[in-house]
Motif scaffolding. Structure first.
Motif, mmCIF file in Angstrom:
data_model
loop_
_atom_site.group_PDB
_atom_site.id
_atom_site.type_symbol
_atom_site.label_atom_id
_atom_site.label_comp_id
_atom_site.label_asym_id
_atom_site.label_seq_id
_atom_site.Cartn_x
_atom_site.Cartn_y
_atom_site.Cartn_z
ATOM 1 N N VAL A 43 63.022 -46.867 38.490
ATOM 2 C CA VAL A 43 63.236 -48.178 38.896
ATOM 3 C C VAL A 43 64.104 -48.773 37.069
ATOM 4 N N SER A 44 64.405 -50.012 36.831
ATOM 5 C CA SER A 44 64.286 -50.719 35.553
ATOM 6 C C SER A 44 63.594 -51.709 35.124
ATOM 7 N N GLY A 45 63.424 -51.774 34.239
ATOM 8 C CA GLY A 45 62.423 -53.075 33.889
ATOM 9 C C GLY A 45 63.495 -54.578 34.087
ATOM 10 N N GLU A 46 64.800 -54.495 34.240
ATOM 11 C CA GLU A 46 65.494 -55.503 34.781
ATOM 12 C C GLU A 46 64.931 -55.787 36.347
ATOM 13 N N GLU A 47 64.644 -54.914 36.591
ATOM 14 C CA GLU A 47 64.524 -55.208 38.108
ATOM 15 C C GLU A 47 63.368 -55.135 38.578
ATOM 16 N N ILE A 48 62.490 -54.665 38.298
ATOM 17 C CA ILE A 48 60.837 -55.087 37.776
ATOM 18 C C ILE A 48 60.633 -56.752 37.512
ATOM 19 N N GLU A 49 61.423 -57.560 36.607
ATOM 20 C CA GLU A 49 61.283 -58.373 36.195
ATOM 21 C C GLU A 49 61.583 -59.360 36.891
ATOM 22 N N GLN A 50 63.302 -59.140 37.824
ATOM 23 C CA GLN A 50 63.415 -60.079 39.257
ATOM 24 C C GLN A 50 62.178 -59.870 40.728
ATOM 25 N N TRP A 51 61.798 -58.597 40.729
ATOM 26 C CA TRP A 51 60.896 -58.907 41.764
ATOM 27 C C TRP A 51 59.815 -59.829 41.206
ATOM 28 N N LYS A 52 59.080 -59.625 39.748
ATOM 29 C CA LYS A 52 57.926 -60.577 39.603
ATOM 30 C C LYS A 52 58.411 -62.412 39.813
ATOM 31 N N ILE A 53 59.808 -62.489 39.198
ATOM 32 C CA ILE A 53 60.168 -64.229 40.127
ATOM 33 C C ILE A 53 60.583 -63.777 41.400
ATOM 34 N N ASN A 54 60.550 -63.456 42.222
ATOM 35 C CA ASN A 54 61.120 -63.159 43.722
ATOM 36 C C ASN A 54 59.599 -63.500 44.188
ATOM 37 N N LEU A 55 59.089 -63.346 43.677
ATOM 38 C CA LEU A 55 56.886 -62.070 44.161
ATOM 39 C C LEU A 55 56.112 -63.781 43.428
ATOM 40 N N ALA A 56 56.457 -64.224 42.211
ATOM 41 C CA ALA A 56 56.060 -65.312 41.952
ATOM 42 C C ALA A 56 54.805 -66.300 42.531
ATOM 43 N N SER A 57 55.460 -66.899 43.883
ATOM 44 C CA SER A 57 54.169 -67.496 44.777
ATOM 45 C C SER A 57 53.609 -66.963 45.517
ATOM 46 N N GLU A 58 53.711 -65.523 45.502
ATOM 47 C CA GLU A 58 53.000 -64.413 46.399
ATOM 48 C C GLU A 58 51.733 -64.280 46.603
ATOM 49 N N GLU A 59 50.639 -64.188 47.320
ATOM 50 C CA GLU A 59 49.360 -64.009 46.316
ATOM 51 C C GLU A 59 49.353 -62.149 47.029
ATOM 52 N N LEU A 60 49.617 -61.732 47.880
ATOM 53 C CA LEU A 60 49.704 -60.281 47.783
ATOM 54 C C LEU A 60 51.405 -59.522 47.321
ATOM 55 N N LYS A 61 51.433 -59.241 46.494
ATOM 56 C CA LYS A 61 52.608 -59.077 46.184
ATOM 57 C C LYS A 61 52.841 -56.931 45.995
ATOM 58 N N THR A 62 54.233 -57.320 47.547
ATOM 59 C CA THR A 62 54.353 -55.903 47.242
ATOM 60 C C THR A 62 56.074 -55.059 47.166
ATOM 61 N N ILE A 63 55.955 -54.271 47.208
ATOM 62 C CA ILE A 63 57.833 -53.647 47.101
ATOM 63 C C ILE A 63 57.758 -52.659 48.776
ATOM 64 N N HIS A 64 58.807 -52.527 48.845
ATOM 65 C CA HIS A 64 58.639 -51.722 50.351
ATOM 66 C C HIS A 64 59.938 -51.084 49.930
ATOM 67 N N ALA A 65 59.782 -49.395 50.211
ATOM 68 C CA ALA A 65 60.394 -48.427 49.945
ATOM 69 C C ALA A 65 61.136 -48.300 51.586
ATOM 70 N N TYR A 66 62.014 -47.671 51.449
ATOM 71 C CA TYR A 66 62.676 -48.600 52.773
ATOM 72 C C TYR A 66 63.189 -46.530 52.717
ATOM 73 N N VAL A 67 63.507 -46.122 54.338
ATOM 74 C CA VAL A 67 64.133 -44.320 53.332
ATOM 75 C C VAL A 67 64.996 -45.020 54.979
ATOM 76 N N GLY A 68 65.791 -44.071 53.956
ATOM 77 C CA GLY A 68 67.281 -44.339 55.416
ATOM 78 C C GLY A 68 68.436 -42.686 55.347
ATOM 79 N N ILE A 69 68.938 -42.397 55.764
ATOM 80 C CA ILE A 69 70.697 -41.503 55.889
ATOM 81 C C ILE A 69 71.689 -42.043 55.399
ATOM 82 N N HIS A 70 72.093 -41.942 54.784
ATOM 83 C CA HIS A 70 73.833 -42.250 54.354
ATOM 84 C C HIS A 70 74.435 -41.224 53.740
#
Length: 235
Positions: A43-70
């Motif tokens: 995960v890059s610093g740029e991606e973390i910064e975007q998550w920070k923006i997306n989660l700015a108003s959230e009290e419980l801030k989490t990242i969901h790592a889904y698993v899939g097969i492609h």
């Protein structure tokens, strides 16, 4: 990947784990093969910064790592909890399960930081458990909730202190934290994140508070729209 391709990948994982729990024992080995195709995702610093923006108003801030097969490869699909709840799937990050490391990831960094939540020894031990006891864990999932995603506190990434194109590394481990009482197997799968893989630096950055889903605890399926919609589940 398109959203439909991501849905299909998540469904393929779900169908595989369902078949194992419905009595096709050979599929347990196939699941383990997928979970051992690679060693980590980044995960890059740029991606973390975007998550920070997306989660700015959230009290419980989490990242969901889904698993899939492609295309017969295990993939991780990362989305912040706010976007997932709102079904804003344009924010999904597709991560390869890789075995390749850059040289700088193996080098030490002697910067002083605040005390870590786990030591390097613990992080290495948990990764070692996964490699040694993955088969025993798999057998225990026969009658348990086999994960479809892992919920990772955003703070695990925010504390990495990386910026721009710098990256941190996330990999599987087995932990007995938060384990269900009375469980036949005392460990559950987790994702550990580190800034550097150098042993004398790993403890400065290791974060380890991720939890598999299902089972759901204080959250509900409605918080996981990617899971809900990919499997066409309505509650």
């Amino acid at each position: 990947m398109t959203t439909e391709n991501i849905f299909a990948a998540i469904r393929k994982w779900k169908n595989l784990i369902d078949s194992y729990q419905n009595g096709i024992d050979a599929n347990g080995a196939e699941i383990l093969n997928y979970l051992n195709q690679g060693t980590h995702f980044s995960v890059s610093g740029e991606e973390i910064e975007q998550w920070k923006i997306n989660l700015a108003s959230e009290e419980l801030k989490t990242i969901h790592a889904y698993v899939g097969i492609h295309e017969n490869r295990l993939k991780f699909f990362l989305i912040d909890s706010r976007s997932d709840k709102d079904a804003n799937f344009n924010t999904i990050l597709t991560k390869e399960f890789s075995r390749e490391f850059t040289e700088e990831k193996m080098e030490s960094n002697d910067l002083e930081v605040t005390p870590p939540p786990i030591t390097a020894e613990s992080a290495i031990n948990r990764s070692f458990r996964w490699n040694m006891f993955g088969t025993a864990w798999m057998q225990a999932q026969k009658t348990a909730d086999l994960f479809q995603l892992i919920s990772i506190p955003f703070s695990d990434y925010a504390k990495m202190g990386i910026e721009g194109g710098q990256t941190c590394t996330s990999f599987f481990g087995l932990t007995d934290d938060l384990v269900k009482k009375g469980s036949d197997f005392s460990y559950h799968i987790e994702i550990i994140t580190v800034k550097s893989l150098a042993v004398n630096h790993m403890s400065e950055t290791a974060e380890n508070y991720s939890t598999p889903r299902p089972p759901f605890t204080i959250d509900t399926l409605n918080d996981y729209q990617l899971l809900k919609q990919s499997n066409s589940v309505f509650v």
